[in-house]
Design a protein around this motif. Sequence first.
Motif, PDB file in Angstrom:
ATOM      1  N   SER A   9      -3.017 -43.573  20.573  1.00 47.50           N
ATOM      2  CA  SER A   9      -2.356 -42.749  20.021  1.00 47.50           C
ATOM      3  C   SER A   9      -3.172 -41.719  19.595  1.00 47.50           C
ATOM      4  N   MET A  20      -2.215 -27.088  19.662  1.00 48.65           N
ATOM      5  CA  MET A  20      -1.023 -26.763  19.759  1.00 48.65           C
ATOM      6  C   MET A  20      -0.482 -26.317  19.573  1.00 48.65           C
ATOM      7  N   ARG A  24       1.698 -23.138  21.491  1.00 44.80           N
ATOM      8  CA  ARG A  24       2.850 -23.501  21.835  1.00 44.80           C
ATOM      9  C   ARG A  24       3.294 -21.244  21.466  1.00 44.80           C
ATOM     10  N   PHE A  53      -6.180 -33.288  25.159  1.00 38.63           N
ATOM     11  CA  PHE A  53      -4.754 -33.557  23.444  1.00 38.63           C
ATOM     12  C   PHE A  53      -3.826 -32.836  25.077  1.00 38.63           C
ATOM     13  N   ALA A  54      -3.695 -31.392  24.571  1.00 43.12           N
ATOM     14  CA  ALA A  54      -2.723 -30.561  24.588  1.00 43.12           C
ATOM     15  C   ALA A  54      -2.674 -30.416  26.245  1.00 43.12           C
ATOM     16  N   ASN A  56      -2.688 -32.658  28.076  1.00 40.49           N
ATOM     17  CA  ASN A  56      -1.583 -34.374  28.589  1.00 40.49           C
ATOM     18  C   ASN A  56      -0.477 -33.466  27.837  1.00 40.49           C
ATOM     19  N   LYS A  57      -0.272 -33.307  26.527  1.00 43.20           N
ATOM     20  CA  LYS A  57       1.210 -32.356  26.551  1.00 43.20           C
ATOM     21  C   LYS A  57       2.007 -31.609  26.697  1.00 43.20           C
TER      22      LYS A  57
END
Length: 255
Positions: A9, A20, A24, A53-54, A56-57
Amino acid sequence: MTTDTAIRSPIALKNVAMFMAMTRRLMEREPHLPNIGVFNGPSGYGKTFAGAFASNKVSARYIEVRDYWSRTTFWSALCVELGIALRARARIAEMAERAITRLAQEPQRPLIIDEADRLVDKGMIEVARDIADASNVPVILIGEERLPHKLLSFERVHNRVLDWYAAQPADLEDTHQLAQALHPKIRFEAELLDHVRRQSGGRPRRIITNLARLAEMCRNRSLKQLTFEAVKDVELYTGEPPQPRPIEPFGKARA
């Protein structure tokens, strides 16, 4: 990078959470608000990791600008990222129109541009504004510490920034998260982790390098834990180059 186990993870560093939050906010902004975000900080602060990371998220589009890119190369790379098949020798205008049209089809899906400093340095940063204005997608620029200052010279871009986020150096909790995720079989004393953090200048990249060095020492000595006292004299990587050696000239040494 050698670790004690596979990472299953993402590592929950504070800069990842900060990135993130900005992503958002841009995605959920009111229609009349600007749609550009800037995430800046020194090298090694984990900006690219946070962007990946963002990406992929939230299924963001992601491109990393290369030093040798021209406008043609930029638009061609963006079309590849968007899955657009180009005819041979397609013109910039054609590539730009097709890319912007594709982006506009999913206005909530961000575009992350890493190494955005290079666009500024080459006088190409207006392409980011064109994309933001024409497609209305959130555009996030990742760059080095002086990126916000550089954007001052491009008022039409600077004026469209909704959020400015500066990446922060890793704290003790971040260092603990890295140690636990990368080397879960080794117990690092808190005082040692803080020493590693300080010697690394709070840069996650250097912290990871130093943790790997200490973990290798643990494996060589068959240790399960490390204390500050045990390694306080171990030379850690700080980023400082080695001092020049006093080497005598060849002719003098021969004489």
